[in-house]
Scaffold this active site. Structure first.
Site, short mmCIF file in Angstrom:
data_model
loop_
_atom_site.label_atom_id
_atom_site.label_comp_id
_atom_site.label_asym_id
_atom_site.label_seq_id
_atom_site.Cartn_x
_atom_site.Cartn_y
_atom_site.Cartn_z
N GLU A 102 -7.28 6.43 3.68
CA GLU A 102 -6.11 5.57 3.69
C GLU A 102 -6.38 4.14 3.29
O GLU A 102 -5.43 3.35 3.14
CB GLU A 102 -5.48 5.62 5.09
CG GLU A 102 -4.95 7.01 5.40
CD GLU A 102 -4.87 7.32 6.87
OE1 GLU A 102 -5.65 6.72 7.63
OE2 GLU A 102 -4.05 8.15 7.27
N GLN A 148 -0.65 19.40 9.93
CA GLN A 148 -1.93 18.71 9.83
C GLN A 148 -2.71 18.82 11.15
O GLN A 148 -3.85 18.40 11.23
CB GLN A 148 -1.72 17.22 9.51
CG GLN A 148 -0.97 16.99 8.21
CD GLN A 148 -0.65 15.53 7.93
OE1 GLN A 148 0.42 15.22 7.46
NE2 GLN A 148 -1.59 14.61 8.21
N ARG A 204 0.14 7.77 4.98
CA ARG A 204 -1.24 7.57 4.59
C ARG A 204 -1.79 6.29 5.21
O ARG A 204 -2.30 5.41 4.51
CB ARG A 204 -1.35 7.51 3.06
CG ARG A 204 -2.74 7.79 2.58
CD ARG A 204 -2.80 7.97 1.09
NE ARG A 204 -4.15 8.36 0.71
CZ ARG A 204 -4.43 9.06 -0.37
NH1 ARG A 204 -3.48 9.43 -1.17
NH2 ARG A 204 -5.67 9.37 -0.67
N CYS A 205 -1.65 6.16 6.51
CA CYS A 205 -2.03 4.93 7.17
C CYS A 205 -2.43 5.23 8.59
O CYS A 205 -1.77 5.98 9.28
CB CYS A 205 -0.85 3.96 7.16
SG CYS A 205 -0.91 2.72 8.44
#
Lengths: 156, 289, 787
Positions: free
Chosen positions: C743, C223, C373-374
């Site tokens: 998120e 990523q 996802r935070c």
């Protein structure tokens, strides 16, 4: 270990291969035939990323031996588009934002295209049941359901 | 995850398959749907030098009722059971269970023969066979019948001898005023049961229970037949008190182990709750209250 | 911004443009890492430890090396020759690439087999024999932090305990004084279990060292390709890998969610193997390796105390956390924030006193602490305050919606400086909650619930009114390993008016190829269809920190707009030149400059582009392109209110989500369709951890939840039909008023579900045993009752 000569019809084309007994169907497709649209997402037959249509039924190609497919008719995601025309499920997934990262998408497309062969007008619940062997981590499934409904509408 | 090497043999007839099994003995394993076997091989939790594939053996794929017996070929796919009108209308206990097995893609390959014969106590159909009083037909050098109640010997261990293949499942067609149900709790689609109960019963003229069978899934090292509970029910009116007592007795027979699905205590309690629910539904389907 | 400013042909912001990515994905023509095959490529597979803690007595490779096609086995001592057996984590801790003598968690890499084929590599792994001497295992972070506990990280000179770090924010004495002065104080223990992103694609790479050119190309699932390049240069500089000779290519990625931020040992081993062997090496994790060894998220044990006046006014918050980091702190957090943005824990409420602290423990578990996802531990913070708020409502016998309304930071208080130091850029919390309540029919549901309770039926209604903090971040505070957390965009407009735009971020399914093109379209009037977006190749894209923590739109999105505006400024000069007027006489509408008062005198952006290469003014540089590195002045603060209704089976404790309404506010929206998709996905990754997903360990450190057999990713049947809506409160500092949204739903959903499910009964027993997941369920009723 003996090798096996097999012939299959994949996306309408006759193909032959000499395979080890243990070669998994998904690896026949991806690594021997080099059609990489079918994906591998787990080891335990849970995710459905490897779904292909084998003699009319969607199955997890990571849990079928290549040699078992001898003489079979296989359709993968690469075979959905016909003569430059997208399959309605392919259209539906784009129109209704039924995909994000795209990794589960080929499996979802194979499962849902097979569903619509059997059931022209599936309810939301029936669609959810049909795709319950295909995991998606991105979409939350709502738009996949809409994509299939779109395709069903289109096919009627 | 790649299986260790093995030799694959495709049997085109049952005799072919039996010959291959005889030839390779302990080193051979029958491959039917492969939905349990292939993952085990991929994870290298099991290995066999020879796989004998019976998928193309003709005459093992049927669902028919004959002379008071439901006969199901061992290679019958779960998807075929799911779509069978006969099963849906006459065998609700199976109709309850099949859509809850694994997922639709697995059911397109997985067979009832594999489900009952691989000896996994987490599989759903063994408990149902116990409740239904089914008999398994095995073919080796000769054909023999094994009652489901005598089939399960231990974890992944059954009465099938090396060289034998399960060919057919025979279920006595339920007499009038019969009902069956399967109640299953699972964490999510695709998972094995936290606990599940299979109940098949027949009511007598006065409304009392005439015959009962109870099987429990994932309640020990083998599928569990709750014999005492079933016996207790016979001759009694199927009221709440009786159901509660039978459910308690059935749960007492379960000896689950703790895992991600729950503690031992929780699972035993679930065996009780689900047995009661399956009993109520079976009674209702039998035309009782 | 409600109506798009541009027409459907240009397709700027606000259009639900169909995704530019989709045509390849729906045809099976995506190119993920395992889809690449390079000439001469070899395969790598990894031998992993069955023990959580053990001494390696011997690695016997003879049997493996006898297998035809097995070429080499690489172990710790092999790497030690090049001093590559240890590496830094992104949190500046250290972790093993391969062990020399001791393994520290189950599934740790022990050695790697290189073979000519994938199947043969697997056989090689099976044939390697490792002798272990099992050692005592520490799995409990509380015990690990207790005085006298055996020290795990003996490799760290002088280390006398298992504290990875301590971090705190706020004035402890002040918060405690305020708690003591409160009329009521609730105390809740909240545990957020260890979970895993479980993206559908696992991690993997192909390391390709070109011996002739001395250049290393790594195709990998990352990523953050640029940051990885720099890390590789720093780690392997001593063996001659220099940053200009390293190229990282991140192809199509099958989901990331934070799990593809770290550099895992497998990547480094593959690189080392390629450098040594001189051939491309492919390594693809299987699912079990992915779940068992890659970075986890959460694992926060929080004690939350919240004080209030009798009328419900919140007065003070105190949170003490023990964080389980495994055997190394491999969190993906900004350097100054070892526990991320956890101090957003005052949430949406106007709290004047607060204190939070985190003790991070080493245990014999995989290293990590990445996100799921935070945005950097915001999920934990939001869960703490939202659970505490509900517990307070119950204690005060107040409706939880009313309690929230009473304590919300009011619209006129923005920008709002929180007691723990954040400046919330904007918000309008009450409107979002009211909207969610109206959609779901809150009052009627409460009446239904009261009726059901009388009958003994269990129906839960849960609310979460969360505030997110995303878009890291301002360079004065935010860096990772010293690299400031700006991000970048480079736009080149071609002579025919088409454009290519490249970014330092990397989409993993978020649809950047579409949304960035729409930003260019919005700013320049070039149709989005004519804008090619590229990311992920460090040889071509401008430097950036990558995509995670909902930062792409706040950072690279902003950079994109500002680069486009630079281009527009230049194009305006060209237009003035072409029209022979002064720049001041020109006005802009999307796609063209025109003379004020004479709109027929106009030059399109395409005409300006052509002129930039064919007829540019004397003295002006030719070409039409710009680069922008955007250093955000602040973070953005999206928010929302979620309400969920559950029905709980009294007999089994099974929870069914009947309805779930999510009202989100992420400011101005680039593509409404994509934003809705992000929310749907985020909600599903909220229900997952709340009800299904968990990784745990037994006393010997054996993992449970280490495959899809028992790591319960929700299917379409567990997932409800999400209902979404929005309010719009633009970010005042972002160039086009947007906030990150990827998120929000994962952060906001779990407490809504937990609040619907968990409720302390009068007897003090809890209906469902664990607060976050219901994996191990107990039922609040006497065992044996008829149900």
């Amino acid at each position: 270990m003996a090798k096996h000569k097999i012939s299959v019809t994949i996306n309408g084309a006759a193909r032959e291969a000499e395979v080890e007994s243990r070669l998994l169907l998904v690896h026949l497709i991806r690594e021997v035939f080099r059609m990489t649209g079918t994906h591998v997402g787990c080891d335990t037959s849970h995710c459905g990323a490897c779904t292909v249509v084998l003699d009319g039924n969607p199955v997890k190609s990571c849990t079928v031996l290549a040699v078992q497919a001898d003489g079979a008719k296989i359709t993968t995601v690469e075979g959905l588009e016909q003569g430059g025309k997208l399959h309605p499920v392919q259209e539906g997934f784009t129109e209704k934002h039924g995909l994000q990262c795209g990794f589960c998408t080929p499996g979802m497309l194979m499962t849902t295209s097979a569903l619509l062969e059997r059931n022209k007008n599936p309810s939301e619940q029936q669609i959810r049941e049909a795709i319950s062997g295909n995991l998606c981590r991105c979409t939350g499934y709502v738009n996949i359901v809409k994509a299939v409904q779109y395709a069903a509408e289109k096919m009627r | 995850m790649i299986p260790a090497a093995f030799d694959y043999h495709r049997a085109d007839t049952l005799d072919d398959a039996l010959k291959l099994l005889k030839k390779y003995g302990d080193e051979a394993k029958v491959l039917s749907g492969g939905m349990s076997l292939l993952p085990m091989l991929k994870l290298r939790l099991a290995s066999f030098a020879h796989l004998v594939d019976i998928n193309r053996v003709p005459g093992l794929d049927y669902i028919k009722e004959e002379k008071g017996t439901l006969r199901i070929g061992a290679m019958t796919r779960q998807a075929a059971l799911e779509r069978s009108d006969l099963i849906r209308t006459q065998y609700p206990i199976l109709a309850d269970a099949v859509p809850l097995i694994a997922d639709p893609l697995v059911r397109n390959r997985g067979t009832i023969g594999g489900n009952v014969a691989n000896g996994d106590p987490g599989n759903d159909q063994p408990a149902i066979m116990l409740a239904l009083g089914a008999t398994f037909v095995a073919r080796g050098s000769k054909e023999r019948s094994i009652p489901a109640s005598q089939f399960y010997k231990g974890l992944y261990s059954t009465a099938l001898a090396p060289g034998e293949i399960l060919t057919e499942i025979r279920i006595p067609a339920p007499p009038p005023k019969s009902g069956g149900a399967y109640a299953k709790l699972k964490r999510k689609t695709g998972d094995f049961a936290v606990a599940a109960a299979a109940v098949q019963l027949t009511l007598g003229k006065n409304g009392a229970i005439e015959r009962a069978g109870i099987g429990l899934t994932n309640a020990g090292l083998t599928p569990v037949e709750a014999v005492d509970a079933a016996k207790y029910l016979v001759g009694k009116m199927p009221d709440e008190k009786t159901i509660a007592e039978a459910a308690k007795m059935a749960a007492a027979k379960s000896s689950p182990s703790a895992d991600r699905r729950g503690s031992v205590e929780y699972k035993k309690e679930m065996a009780r709750v689900l047995t009661a629910r399956a009993l109520r539904k079976a009674v209702q389907r039998a035309g009782g209250n | 911004m409600s109506e798009p400013r541009t027409d459907a042909k240009i397709c700027g912001m606000g259009h639900s443009m169909k995704r530019k990515e989709d045509p390849r994905f729906i045809r099976g023509q995506g190119r993920y890492i395992d889809d690449f095959t390079l000439p001469g490529m070899l395969y790598m597979d990894i031998v992993r430890s069955p023990h959580a803690h053990a001494r390696i007595k011997k690695i016997n490779t003879a049997r493996a090396l006898k297998i035809p096609g097995v070429l080499a086995v690489i172990d710790g001592p092999t790497l030690a020759k090049y001093n590559l057996h240890w590496m830094p984590t992104i949190s500046a801790d250290t972790q093993m690439v391969l062990p020399i003598d001791e393994v520290m968690y189950q599934a740790q890499e022990v050695c790697a087999v290189i073979a000519t084929e994938r199947y043969i590599a697997a056989d090689g792994v099976d044939a390697v024999e490792v002798e272990y001497e099992p050692l005592p295992v520490m799995v409990d972070p509380h015990k690990s932090l207790a005085p006298g506990a055996p020290v795990l990280r003996k490799d760290k000179e002088g280390k006398k305990d298992n504290l990875a770090f301590h971090w705190q924010a706020g004035d402890k004495a002040d918060a405690e004084r305020a708690l003591a002065a409160s009329d009521v104080v609730i105390s809740e223990n909240v545990y957020l279990p260890r979970i895993h992103v479980a993206s559908m694609e696992t991690c993997g790479c192909i390391a390709d060292f070109d011996t002739a050119q001395g250049k290393l190309t790594v195709y990998m699932t990352t990523q953050a390709p640029h940051a990885v390049r720099t890390v590789f240069a720093l780690v392997a500089g001593h063996v001659g890998l220099s940053e200009e000779k390293i190229r990282i290519v991140s192809p199509d990625i099958g989901g990331g969610f934070g799990g593809k931020v770290p550099v895992y040992p497998g990547y480094v081993i593959a690189v080392a193997a390629s450098v040594v062997i001189g051939k491309p090496i492919k390594w693809i994790e299987d699912r079990m390796e992915n779940l068992q060894a890659d970075s986890f998220a959460r694992d926060y044990h929080m004690k939350v105390e919240l004080g209030a006046k009798r009328d419900g006014t919140m007065t003070s918050l105190k949170i003490k956390t023990v964080a389980d980091h495994g055997y190394a702190n491999a969190s993906a957090n900004p350097s100054k924030f070892p526990t991320g943005l956890f101090s957003i824990c005052t949430g949406s409420y106007d709290l004047k006193h607060a204190f939070c602290e985190v003790d991070a423990a080493y245990t014999h578990k995989p290293p990590g602490g990445v996100a799921y996802r935070c945005s950097f531990r915001v999920t934990e913070a939001v869960h703490a305050i939202e659970r505490a708020t509900d517990a307070l409502a119950q204690k005060l016998n107040m409706d939880p919606a009313e309690l929230r309304m009473k304590n919300f930071i009011k619209p006129e208080q923005f920008p709002y400086k929180s007691v723990l130091g954040w400046e919330y850029d904007s918000g309008n919390y009450g409107v979002a909650l009211k909207k969610a309540m109206d959609i779901i029919g809150y009052d009627a549901l409460r009446r239904e619930q009261a009726e059901k309770r009388k009958k003994g039926d269990l129906m839960g209604i849960g609310i979460s009114s969360f505030t997110e903090i995303v878009g890291a971040g301002p360079s004065r505070d935010f860096d990772i390993l010293g690299i400031k957390m700006f991000d970048s965009a480079e736009i080149r407009v071609h002579p025919t008016g088409k454009a290519i735009a490249r970014f330092g971020t990397k989409s993993q399914g978020q649809g950047h190829e579409t949304t960035y093109a729409q930003i260019v379209a919005e700013e320049l009037g070039i149709p989005a269809a004519h804008v090619q977006v590229e990311e992920g190749d460090t040889d071509t894209a401008p430097y950036g920190l990558g995509t995670y923590a909902s930062r792409s739109t706040p950072t690279s999105g902003a950079a994109c707009a500002l680069a486009a505006r630079k281009i527009r400024d230049k194009a305006k000069k060209i237009a003035a030149h072409l029209l022979e007027v002064s720049e001041q006489d020109l006005d802009w509408e999307p796609g063209k400059f025109f003379v004020k008062g004479a709109p027929q005198m106009a030059k399109t952006i395409q005409e300006c582009a052509f002129a930039a290469y064919t007829n540019h003014p004397q003295g002006m540089e030719a070409g039409l392109e710009a680069v922008h590195y955007y250093d955000p002045p602040n973070l953005t603060f999206p928010f929302g209110s979620y309400i969920c209704v559950v029905d709980i089976d009294r007999g089994t404790g099974d929870v069914k989500v009947r309805r779930f309404v999510a009202v989100d506010d992420c400011g101005n929206i680039i593509n409404p369709m994509i934003v809705e998709g992000q929310i749907h996905g985020g909600l599903t990754q909220g229900i997952g951890p709340a009800l299904y997903e968990e990784i745990s360990y037994d006393d010997e450190g054996n993992i449970s939840g280490g495959s899809f057999l028992d790591y319960y990713v929700p299917t379409a049947l567990e997932t409800p039909h999400w209902e979404t809506d929005k309010t719009t409160t633009p970010s005042p500092h972002h160039p086009f008023g947007a906030k990150g949204v990827g998120e929000s739903a994962t952060v906001g959903a779990p407490p809504a579900i937990a609040n619907a499910v968990v409720r302390k009964s009068a007897s003090g027993r809890i209906r469902v045993a664990t607060a976050m997941t219901t994996t191990m369920r107990t039922i609040e009723r006497p065992a044996g009752e008829p149900v």
